[in-house]
Design a protein around this motif. Structure first.
Motif, PDB file in Angstrom:
ATOM      1  N   MET A   1       0.852  -1.187   0.000  1.00 38.74           N
ATOM      2  CA  MET A   1       0.000   0.000   0.000  1.00 38.74           C
ATOM      3  C   MET A   1       0.892   1.242   0.000  1.00 38.74           C
ATOM      4  SD  MET A   1      -3.170   1.093   0.482  1.00 38.74           S
ATOM      5  CE  MET A   1      -4.117  -0.002   1.532  1.00 38.74           C
ATOM      6  N   VAL A   2       0.661   2.140  -0.962  1.00 34.90           N
ATOM      7  CA  VAL A   2       1.421   3.396  -0.959  1.00 34.90           C
ATOM      8  C   VAL A   2       0.850   4.280   0.142  1.00 34.90           C
ATOM      9  CG1 VAL A   2       2.020   5.461  -2.262  1.00 34.90           C
ATOM     10  CG2 VAL A   2       1.874   3.244  -3.427  1.00 34.90           C
ATOM     11  N   VAL A   3       1.702   4.669   1.098  1.00 30.29           N
ATOM     12  CA  VAL A   3       1.199   5.541   2.173  1.00 30.29           C
ATOM     13  C   VAL A   3       1.730   6.955   2.048  1.00 30.29           C
ATOM     14  CG1 VAL A   3       0.801   3.700   3.847  1.00 30.29           C
ATOM     15  CG2 VAL A   3       3.040   4.835   3.751  1.00 30.29           C
ATOM     16  N   GLY A   4       2.778   7.174   1.239  1.00 28.68           N
ATOM     17  CA  GLY A   4       3.318   8.527   1.144  1.00 28.68           C
ATOM     18  C   GLY A   4       4.222   8.702  -0.061  1.00 28.68           C
ATOM     19  N   VAL A   5       4.491   9.982  -0.376  1.00 28.96           N
ATOM     20  CA  VAL A   5       5.427  10.340  -1.449  1.00 28.96           C
ATOM     21  C   VAL A   5       6.375  11.389  -0.873  1.00 28.96           C
ATOM     22  CG1 VAL A   5       5.709  11.379  -3.725  1.00 28.96           C
ATOM     23  CG2 VAL A   5       3.730   9.914  -3.269  1.00 28.96           C
ATOM     24  N   MET A   6       7.679  11.150  -1.030  1.00 27.05           N
ATOM     25  CA  MET A   6       8.664  12.087  -0.480  1.00 27.05           C
ATOM     26  C   MET A   6       8.709  13.366  -1.334  1.00 27.05           C
ATOM     27  SD  MET A   6       9.746  10.855   2.264  1.00 27.05           S
ATOM     28  CE  MET A   6      11.267  11.611   2.829  1.00 27.05           C
ATOM     29  N   PRO A   7       9.193  14.492  -0.753  1.00 25.32           N
ATOM     30  CA  PRO A   7       9.300  15.729  -1.539  1.00 25.32           C
ATOM     31  C   PRO A   7      10.327  15.576  -2.667  1.00 25.32           C
ATOM     32  CG  PRO A   7       9.674  16.151   0.818  1.00 25.32           C
ATOM     33  CD  PRO A   7       9.615  14.675   0.634  1.00 25.32           C
ATOM     34  N   ALA A   8      10.157  16.397  -3.701  1.00 26.33           N
ATOM     35  CA  ALA A   8      11.026  16.291  -4.882  1.00 26.33           C
ATOM     36  C   ALA A   8      12.489  16.542  -4.526  1.00 26.33           C
ATOM     37  CB  ALA A   8      10.572  17.276  -5.947  1.00 26.33           C
ATOM     38  N   ASP A   9      12.738  17.433  -3.550  1.00 27.23           N
ATOM     39  CA  ASP A   9      14.131  17.795  -3.269  1.00 27.23           C
ATOM     40  C   ASP A   9      14.760  16.886  -2.211  1.00 27.23           C
ATOM     41  OD1 ASP A   9      12.712  18.619  -1.133  1.00 27.23           O
ATOM     42  OD2 ASP A   9      13.419  20.689  -1.125  1.00 27.23           O
ATOM     43  N   PHE A  10      14.071  15.819  -1.827  1.00 27.86           N
ATOM     44  CA  PHE A  10      14.664  14.908  -0.845  1.00 27.86           C
ATOM     45  C   PHE A  10      15.752  14.092  -1.521  1.00 27.86           C
ATOM     46  CE2 PHE A  10      14.707  10.685   1.247  1.00 27.86           C
ATOM     47  CZ  PHE A  10      15.245  11.097   2.445  1.00 27.86           C
ATOM     48  N   GLU A  11      16.983  14.184  -0.961  1.00 25.98           N
ATOM     49  CA  GLU A  11      18.092  13.447  -1.568  1.00 25.98           C
ATOM     50  C   GLU A  11      18.330  12.155  -0.801  1.00 25.98           C
ATOM     51  OE1 GLU A  11      21.681  15.677  -2.395  1.00 25.98           O
ATOM     52  OE2 GLU A  11      20.481  17.507  -2.317  1.00 25.98           O
ATOM     53  N   PRO A  12      18.228  11.012  -1.470  1.00 20.90           N
ATOM     54  CA  PRO A  12      18.396   9.732  -0.768  1.00 20.90           C
ATOM     55  C   PRO A  12      19.868   9.433  -0.504  1.00 20.90           C
ATOM     56  CG  PRO A  12      17.923   9.350  -3.077  1.00 20.90           C
ATOM     57  CD  PRO A  12      17.917  10.839  -2.889  1.00 20.90           C
ATOM     58  N   LEU A  13      20.515  10.344   0.232  1.00 21.88           N
ATOM     59  CA  LEU A  13      21.955  10.215   0.478  1.00 21.88           C
ATOM     60  C   LEU A  13      22.300   8.962   1.276  1.00 21.88           C
ATOM     61  CD1 LEU A  13      23.485  13.662   1.394  1.00 21.88           C
ATOM     62  CD2 LEU A  13      23.953  12.196  -0.553  1.00 21.88           C
ATOM     63  N   ILE A  14      21.428   8.634   2.244  1.00 19.84           N
ATOM     64  CA  ILE A  14      21.740   7.509   3.126  1.00 19.84           C
ATOM     65  C   ILE A  14      21.773   6.208   2.348  1.00 19.84           C
ATOM     66  CG2 ILE A  14      20.739   6.100   4.967  1.00 19.84           C
ATOM     67  CD1 ILE A  14      20.333   8.561   6.571  1.00 19.84           C
ATOM     68  N   SER A  15      20.797   6.030   1.433  1.00 18.46           N
ATOM     69  CA  SER A  15      20.815   4.806   0.647  1.00 18.46           C
ATOM     70  C   SER A  15      21.979   4.827  -0.329  1.00 18.46           C
ATOM     71  CB  SER A  15      19.499   4.643  -0.099  1.00 18.46           C
ATOM     72  OG  SER A  15      19.222   5.781  -0.875  1.00 18.46           O
ATOM     73  N   GLU A  16      22.291   6.028  -0.869  1.00 22.01           N
ATOM     74  CA  GLU A  16      23.364   6.149  -1.850  1.00 22.01           C
ATOM     75  C   GLU A  16      24.708   5.794  -1.221  1.00 22.01           C
ATOM     76  OE1 GLU A  16      23.554  10.043  -3.413  1.00 22.01           O
ATOM     77  OE2 GLU A  16      24.475   9.412  -5.279  1.00 22.01           O
ATOM     78  N   LEU A  17      24.812   6.077   0.073  1.00 19.12           N
ATOM     79  CA  LEU A  17      26.081   5.880   0.753  1.00 19.12           C
ATOM     80  C   LEU A  17      26.529   4.423   0.708  1.00 19.12           C
ATOM     81  CD1 LEU A  17      28.297   7.081   2.419  1.00 19.12           C
ATOM     82  CD2 LEU A  17      26.795   7.028   4.407  1.00 19.12           C
ATOM     83  N   TYR A  18      25.599   3.489   0.966  1.00 19.60           N
ATOM     84  CA  TYR A  18      26.002   2.077   1.030  1.00 19.60           C
ATOM     85  C   TYR A  18      25.377   1.226  -0.064  1.00 19.60           C
ATOM     86  CZ  TYR A  18      27.873   3.341   5.512  1.00 19.60           C
ATOM     87  OH  TYR A  18      28.597   3.929   6.487  1.00 19.60           O
ATOM     88  N   PHE A  19      24.272   1.734  -0.647  1.00 18.51           N
ATOM     89  CA  PHE A  19      23.605   0.932  -1.666  1.00 18.51           C
ATOM     90  C   PHE A  19      23.484   1.775  -2.927  1.00 18.51           C
ATOM     91  CE2 PHE A  19      21.793   0.358   2.620  1.00 18.51           C
ATOM     92  CZ  PHE A  19      22.439  -0.823   2.937  1.00 18.51           C
TER      93      PHE A  19
END
Lengths: 102, 875
Positions: free
Chosen positions: B244-262
C-alpha cells in the motif's frame, strides 16, 4: 555640478561675508554669524578645499605673551571674493522675483 | 602648549580619530586654539566641541573621496599604460587566468562535495553508528544490536536501521528493478524530512505480518505513476506482493543515506523484523545504522555513552562481539569520505599551480619595473612622491588581477564542467557543482591574494632604492642587483614547485600502472554480466529457483557466440560481498571465534566463464546439483588452502559453514585467488558452494563471449524473459567496465594531477625563458663587447645557458626536498611504490632539467647571433 552653478547656502554666504569683512578667526566668525561651530568649521574646510579661502597659522611671536595656543586664520582669496559677489547677486535676484500668486 | 582639559578636550580628541592621519595633528591644534578662545570668552566649551564632529566627519568623507578619485585616476593611467604594452598584459592576464581558472574549478568541486552542508534539516546532527570492520571503517550491524542500542542509549533523538533492497515493480509496463531501502519508522525522524503527500510509516507497520506499506520517491511517483494525486492508499505490486502506498517524499529529498552504502533509493518500505526470528540475531550484520543526536548532546558524549553500551553488550554476548567497539561518524564526513583525501590533494596541487602563476606574474611585473626604473627615478627626482608612484604600481596590479580574475572565473566555469564530466560517477554531490556565490567569493579572495602576492614583490623591490642610485645604474641599462636576485628566486621557486607536482604525478602514475598490472584472478575481457534475481511468490521454494536458473543457463549456453555461461551470487568488484563463519575440521577454534572467509554461490561454468584457474581437485559440476542426493561439497581458493592447509593437500578436507548444526562439506577443488573488493587489496580466503546446496534468488549471469560481448546482451535478456517475463534484468555491464569503474577514482586524480603538473611545468619553463630572454636583452651591450674581444659564439651560448641551468638546478634540488616532505600526504593514493621512489625522483629531475635546457637554449641562441659591431654602434 560645478560649485559655480550651485547657489551657496545662506550659511556659506554668511561665512564668506564675515571673511570679506576681515573677520578671520573661527570663534569670531561664529560670533558675528551666530552659526554653531559644527556649521562654520565644515564650511571653512569646504571653502578651503575649493580654494575660496586660504588658511594660515598665526605667527608664534604674536601670541607668545598671551600663553594661548596658536590660532589658524582664514582669509578670502580672489576666487572667494568673486564667489561671494556672485552669490550676493543671485540672492538679490531671488529677492526681486515677484510671484504671480502669493 | 596648554592642553584643553575636561569633557570638551576629550570630545575633540575622540573626533580627531575620524580625521585623516595626515592632517590630524594640525586639526587638533586648530580645535585646541578654538576651545581656548571659547574659554577665554567665558562660554561653554562643550557646545563648541560638539562642532568638532561635523568638521571631522566632513574631512573624513573628503579624505576617502580623494583616495577613491586618486585610485580612479591611477586605474585610468594604468589601463592606458597596459594597453600600450599588449604583450606584457597578455602574458600576465593569461598566466593569472590559467592559475585562477584551475583553482576555481577545483574549489567548486571541493565546495559542492566536501563543504556543502547535508540537505537535511540540522543535518550536522545525523551520525552513522557502526561497528568498525577489520580496516577500522564503519561496518554493518545486526538488528539485535540496533534494538539494544535504541533501548539503552539516551543520546539520540532517533535511531534507524536500513538495508538495501532491490524491488521488482511489475505494475504498468515492463518489469523494473527499483533500488529501494528497507528501514524503520524512525528513518524519517533521523533525516528530518516527512513525505509531502500522505504519511511516513508507523511503528506497528514494522512488525512481521503487518500490512505491507511503501513510501515512493517524487521521481518514481512522477515517472511510473504519472504523478497520480490519488496514489496514497493505492496498492502497487513489488516483487509479486501487494504494497500500500502511504506517502510520497518531496522532490528535493536526496536519498543520500541509501546512496552511501547501496544505490539511490526510489522507494522506502519497513524492515518488518520486529517480532521475527531475525530480530534478535546479533551476528547477522547486514544493516547500517543512522541516528539523529539530541540537540544538547555533542558527538563526543554520544560516543562515550555508546562505547559503554557496547561493552555491556559484549559482556552479555561474548560470542557475538569482539573488542572493536562502536564508532559514531558524522554523516557528512562519511558521505564525502572516500573522495575527501583526493579532493584536498587536488586543491593543494592546484594551489601550487596558482603559486607558480603568481611567481611568474611577479617576475614579469618585476622585469617591467626594472625596465621603467629610469623613468620612475626621473619622475621621483622631479618631485613625484613615493606614495604616488607606489599607488600607480598598485593600480596596475589591481587592474591586471581584475582582468585575470574575471577571465579565470570564465575558464573556471569551463574547467568545472570538464571536472564533473571526468569525475567518477559515485562522487556524491557532483550534481551540485556550480559557480555559486561562495565559489565566486572564493575566486575574488584568490584573485586578491594573487594580486598581493605578485604586487608586493615589485613594491618591496622599489623601496629602498634612492633615485640617484637608480639613475646612475640606469645609465647603462644594467639590471639592478636586488631586482635580479628577486627574479632569480622566483624562477627557482617556479622550478621547485613544478618538481613537487611532477613527483606527485610520477608516483600516482606508477601506482596506476601497477594497479592495472595487478592480476585480478579472472579475465574480464569478453565477459558480460547481468543481474537475474528470481524473486516473488512463485520463487519461495528452492525447487523453482534452481529450475529457473538451470533453464536460463541452458538456453544462454546454446546461443551463438557464447563460450561459457555461469552464475554467481556476487561478481568480483561489483561492490557486494558475502562472508560466512566457518569451522575447519581438525583446526582449533581461534579465540576470536570462527574465521569468516568470503562465500560465493556458483552454478554452471562460472570458473571457465571467468577463466579462474583450477589449481587442484575438480570444479563444481552438474553432479553437485542433484539436490538432496549429492554430498555436500565446497571449493576453496589458494589463499584459503595456504591458510588452513599449509604444506598439505586440502582436497578431502571438511568444513562447516554458518552454524554448529550445519553439515560437514568436503573440499573438492582449489581455484586461484580472486581480488573481490579492490585490485589493491590482497585476496582473502574464499569459498564457493553450488547453488543447489545454498539456493539464492540473487544471482548474476556471467557470459563469456567469442566476439563482441555487447552482441549477446540482448539475446541473453530475451532468453531470461523466455523463461519468465516478470524478471527484470538490470545491472548489465561488461566485466571490463566493472573493473574500470574501480580504477575510475585513481584515473580521475591522475588525469587532474597530470594536467596541473603540465601547466606548472609549462609556466615554470616560460618563467625561465622569460628571465633569460630579458637578461640577454639587458646584456646586449656586454655580450657585444665580449664578442668584439674575441669570445667564441659557443662561449656566449654557454654563458647564458649556465645562468639558466644553475637556477634550474637549485630549483630542482629544493623541489626534490619539498617533494620528500610532501609526498607522504599522497601515500594513501599510492600502490606498490614508496613516496621516496628514487626512480621517480631522478626521472622528474632529469625531465625538468632537459626541458629547462631547451628553454635556456632559445635565448642563448639569440645571444650568439648578436653582431658585435652593430650592437656597439647602436650604443
Amino acid at each position: 555640478m560645478s560649485p559655480r552653478n550651485r547657489l551657496p547656502s545662506p550659511a556659506t554666504v554668511a561665512v564668506l561675508k564675515a571673511l570679506a569683512e576681515g573677520i578671520s578667526y573661527g570663534f569670531d566668525i561664529m560670533d558675528v554669524t551666530e552659526l554653531p561651530s559644527g556649521t562654520v568649521y565644515p564650511i571653512l574646510a569646504r571653502l578651503e578645499r575649493r580654494k575660496l579661502v586660504q588658511a594660515s597659522w598665526e605667527d608664534p611671536a604674536a601670541h607668545r605673551d598671551t600663553g594661548r595656543p596658536a590660532r589658524k586664520y582664514y582669509r578670502l582669496t580672489d576666487a572667494g571674493r568673486s564667489a561671494l559677489d556672485e552669490a550676493a547677486e543671485r540672492y538679490r535676484a531671488l529677492g526681486a522675483l515677484r510671484p504671480e500668486r502669493a | 602648549m596648554r592642553r584643553p582639559d575636561g569633557f570638551a578636550g576629550a570630545l575633540v580628541r575622540v573626533a580627531a580619530l575620524l580625521v585623516p592621519r595626515s592632517g590630524r595633528a594640525e586639526w587638533r591644534r586648530e580645535w585646541e586654539a578654538e576651545l581656548a578662545a571659547w574659554r577665554e570668552a567665558g562660554r561653554s566649551t562643550t557646545g563648541s566641541a560638539m562642532g568638532a564632529f561635523p568638521h571631522a566627519l566632513w574631512l573624513c568623507w573628503e579624505g576617502w573621496t580623494m583616495k577613491i578619485e586618486q585610485l580612479g585616476r591611477n586605474l585610468r593611467l594604468a589601463a592606458r599604460t597596459l594597453v600600450r604594452r599588449p604583450l606584457f598584459m597578455l602574458a600576465v592576464v593569461a598566466t593569472l587566468a590559467l592559475g585562477l581558472g584551475a583553482t576555481v574549478s577545483v574549489f567548486s568541486v571541493v565546495h559542492a562535495v566536501l563543504l556543502r552542508p547535508l540537505p537535511f534539516p540540522e543535518g550536522d546532527r545525523i551520525v552513522v553508528v557502526a561497528e568498525p570492520d577489520a580496516n577500522g571503517e564503519p561496518g554493518p550491524v545486526s538488528h539485535g544490536t540496533v534494538v539494544d542500542w535504541r533501548v539503552r542509549s539516551g543520546s539520540f533523538e532517533a535511531l534507524a536501521a536500513v538495508r538495501g533492497w532491490q524491488a521488482t515493480l511489475t505494475d504498468e509496463g515492463d518489469p523494473e528493478q527499483v533500488p529501494a531501502l528497507r528501514t524503520n519508522a524512525k528513518f524519517f525522524d533521523v533525516v528530518g524530512v516527512r513525505p509531502e503527500l500522505g504519511r511516513a510509516f508507523r511503528a506497528d507497520e514494522d512488525l512481521e505480518g503487518a500490512e505491507r506499506v511503501v513510501v515512493l520517491s517524487h521521481a518514481l511517483w512522477q515517472r511510473r505513476f504519472g504523478g497520480d494525486p490519488e496514489i496514497v492508499g493505492r496498492p502497487i505490486t513489488l516483487t509479486g506482493l501487494d504494497y500500500m502506498v502511504v506517502g510520497v517524499m518531496p522532490a528535493d529529498f536526496e536519498p543520500l543515506i541509501s546512496e552511501l552504502y547501496f544505490q539511490r533509493a526510489a522507494l522506502w518500505a519497513p524492515l518488518r523484523y520486529a517480532g521475527s526470528d531475525d530480530a534478535d540475531c546479533r551476528t547477522c550484520r547486514h544493516l547500517r545504522a543512522f541516528a539523529r543526536l539530541r540537540p544538547d548532546v555533542p558527538l563526543r558524549t554520544a560516543q562515550v555513552e555508546m562505547g559503554e553500551i557496547q561493552r555491556e553488550l559484549a559482556g552479555m554476548h561474548p560470542d557475538a562481539y569482539d573488542d572493536r567497539g562502536v564508532r559514531l561518524v558524522p554523516l557528512a564526513s562519511e558521505v564525502a569520505g572516500p573522495v575527501r583525501r583526493a579532493l584536498w590533494l587536488l586543491l593543494g596541487a592546484v594551489s601550487f599551480v596558482l603559486l607558480i602563476a603568481c611567481a611568474n606574474v611577479a617576475s614579469l611585473v618585476l622585469a617591467r619595473a626594472s625596465g621603467q626604473r629610469r623613468e620612475v627615478a626621473l619622475r621621483a627626482a622631479l618631485g613625484a612622491g613615493r606614495a604616488h608612484l607606489m599607488g600607480q604600481r598598485l593600480a596596475e596590479c589591481l587592474l591586471l588581477a581584475a582582468v585575470g580574475g574575471t577571465l579565470g572565473v570564465v575558464l573556471g566555469g569551463w574547467g568545472t564542467r570538464i571536472l564533473v564530466a571526468l569525475a567518477p560517477a559515485d562522487v556524491p554531490g557532483l550534481d551540485h557543482v556550480a559557480l555559486d556565490p561562495p565559489v565566486l567569493a572564493f575566486a575574488v579572495a584568490a584573485t586578491a591574494l594573487s594580486a598581493v602576492l605578485f604586487g608586493i614583490v615589485p613594491v618591496l623591490q622599489a623601496s629602498g632604492v634612492g633615485p640617484g642610485e637608480a639613475l646612475k645604474e640606469g645609465g647603462r641599462g644594467v639590471v639592478g642587483g636586488r631586482s635580479r636576485r628577486l627574479r632569480d628566486a622566483l624562477v627557482v621557486l617556479d622550478v621547485a614547485v613544478a618538481i613537487v607536482l611532477l613527483v606527485g604525478v610520477g608516483l600516482t602514475l606508477q601506482s596506476f600502472v601497477r594497479v592495472l598490472r595487478v592480476d585480478p584472478g579472472f579475465d574480464p575481457e569478453g565477459v558480460v554480466k547481468m543481474e537475474v534475481n528470481a524473486l516473488g511468490p512463485e520463487y519461495e521454494e528452492e525447487g523453482p529457483v534452481l529450475g529457473f536458473y538451470r533453464e536460463v543457463e541452458r538456453r544462454i549456453a546454446s546461443l551463438p557466440g557464447v563460450e561459457a555461461v555461469g552464475l554467481v551470487s556476487q561478481v568480483p568488484m561489483g561492490g557486494s560481498f558475502d562472508r560466512v563463519g566457518i569451522a575447519v575440521e581438525g583446526h582449533e577454534e581461534s579465540p576470536s571465534g570462527w574465521p569468516s572467509p568470503e562465500r560465493y554461490v556458483v552454478q554452471g561454468d562460472y570458473f571457465r566463464a571467468m577463466r579462474i584457474p583450477l589449481l587442484a581437485g575438480r570444479a563444481l559440476g552438474p553432479r553437485d546439483n542433484e539436490g538432496d542426493e549429492s554430498p555436500f561439497v565446497v571449493m576453496i581458493n589458494d589463499t584459503f588452502a595456504r591458510t588452513f592447509f599449509p604444506g598439505e593437500s586440502p582436497i578431502g578436507g571438511r568444513l562447516k559453514m554458518g552454524s554448529e548444526n550445519a553439515p560437514w562439506r568436503t573440499i573438492v577443488g582449489v581455484v586461484g585467488d580472486v581480488r573481490h573488493y579492490r585490485l589493491e587489496d590482497a585476496p582473502n580466503p574464499q569459498l564457493y558452494v553450488p547453488e543447489a546446496q545454498w539456493a539464492s534468488g540473487y544471482m548474476n549471469l556471467v557470459v563469456r563471449t567469442r566476439g563482441e560481448p555487447a552482441a549477446v546482451i540482448d539475446a541473453a535478456r530475451q532468453e531470461v524473459w523466455a523463461v519468465d517475463r516478470g524478471i527484470p534484468v538490470p545491472g548489465v555491464a561488461t566485466m571490463d567496465e566493472v573493473v574500470a569503474h574501480h580504477t575510475a577514482r585513481r584515473r580521475f586524480v591522475l588525469s587532474l594531477l597530470s594536467t596541473f603538473a603540465t601547466v606548472a611545468l609549462v609556466l615554470a619553463m616560460a618563467g625561465i625563458y622569460g628571465l633569460l630572454a630579458y637578461h640577454v636583452a639587458q646584456r646586449t651591450h656586454e655580450i657585444g663587447v665580449r664578442v668584439a674581444l674575441g669570445a667564441a659564439r659557443s662561449d656566449v651560448f654557454r654563458l647564458i645557458v649556465r645562468e639558466g641551468m644553475s637556477l634550474t638546478l637549485v630549483g630542482v634540488a629544493l623541489g626534490l626536498l619539498g617533494a620528500l616532505g610532501l609526498t607522504r600526504y599522497l601515500s594513501s593514493m599510492l600502490f606498490d611504490v614508496e613516496p621516496t621512489d628514487p626512480l621517480t625522483l631522478l626521472g622528474v629531475a632529469g625531465l625538468t632539467a632537459a626541458v629547462a635546457f631547451v628553454a635556456c637554449s632559445l635565448p642563448a641562441r639569440r645571444a650568439t647571433r648578436l653582431d658585435a659591431p652593430v650592437v656597439l654602434s647602436i650604443e
